[in-house]
Motif scaffolding. Structure first.
Motif, short mmCIF file in Angstrom:
data_model
loop_
_atom_site.label_atom_id
_atom_site.label_comp_id
_atom_site.label_asym_id
_atom_site.label_seq_id
_atom_site.Cartn_x
_atom_site.Cartn_y
_atom_site.Cartn_z
N GLY A 89 1.07 -1.51 -0.38
CA GLY A 89 -0.09 -0.01 0.23
C GLY A 89 0.70 1.01 0.14
O GLY A 89 0.27 1.97 -0.80
N PRO B 187 -2.31 0.03 -6.02
CA PRO B 187 -3.50 0.52 -5.76
C PRO B 187 -3.04 0.52 -4.08
O PRO B 187 -3.02 -0.42 -3.73
CB PRO B 187 -4.72 -0.34 -5.70
N THR B 188 -3.24 1.60 -4.00
CA THR B 188 -3.03 1.79 -2.19
C THR B 188 -4.65 1.40 -1.07
O THR B 188 -4.11 0.98 -0.47
CB THR B 188 -2.95 3.34 -2.20
N THR B 189 -5.69 2.16 -1.49
CA THR B 189 -6.14 1.14 -1.38
C THR B 189 -6.37 0.00 -0.62
O THR B 189 -7.40 -0.32 0.44
CB THR B 189 -7.87 2.51 -1.27
N TRP C 219 -7.55 6.88 4.81
CA TRP C 219 -7.50 5.58 3.49
C TRP C 219 -8.04 5.10 3.90
O TRP C 219 -9.23 4.91 3.19
CB TRP C 219 -5.88 5.17 2.97
N ILE D 74 -14.66 4.81 -1.25
CA ILE D 74 -13.58 4.19 -1.65
C ILE D 74 -12.97 5.07 -2.57
O ILE D 74 -14.05 6.00 -4.16
CB ILE D 74 -13.59 2.69 -1.96
N GLY E 161 -8.59 4.60 -6.57
CA GLY E 161 -8.67 3.13 -5.33
C GLY E 161 -9.50 1.73 -6.71
O GLY E 161 -8.98 1.28 -6.74
#
Length: 131
Positions: free
Chosen positions: A27, A37-39, A69, A79, A83
């Motif tokens: 993340g 993707p971070t979320t 997040w 979201i 994301g």
């Protein structure tokens, strides 16, 4: 009330912690690398920590940089569109590659069904719009 973490085997807790920390690392990399993707990774980390370590869960959710997040999703704010796009795009890319590599029709059907269901779930989540 029983402690849900105390009922888990020690091995399962270690596996969840390992997956959680790997997800945190991915993340954080995703913040700087637009391909990851971070979320979704931070949500996975939060879910793993919630089931293995309340201390790490609270650290992650209250973290000044990473916490927002996760809190946006947990608070029902949604979201971020970025994301959603990355999560769905990378999921479909990996599923299609897996379908190409795995010739078993039942495995392909399972993977494609899973991808459709996860896509529907993500699309039904509220989209977080930045102020």
């Amino acid at each position: 009330m029983d402690n849900p973490i105390g009922n888990r085997s020690l091995m399962l807790r270690y596996v969840l912690l390992a997956i959680g920390w790997l997800s945190v690392a991915l993340g954080v990399i995703g913040i700087f690398l637009p391909v990851l993707p971070t979320t979704p990774f931070l949500l996975l980390a939060a879910a793993c920590f919630a089931r293995s370590s309340p201390r790490f869960y609270h650290w992650l959710v209250e973290h000044p940089r990473l916490g927002p997040w996760i809190r946006n999703y947990l608070d029902g704010n949604g979201i971020p569109l970025k994301g959603k796009v990355y999560a769905i795009g990378l999921m479909w890319a990996s599923i299609l590659l897996s379908c190409y590599l795995v010739p078993l029709p039942w495995a392909r059907a399972f993977m494609l069904t899973s991808a459709v269901l996860v896509t529907v779930y993500i699309l039904r989540q509220k989209t977080l719009h930045k102020p």
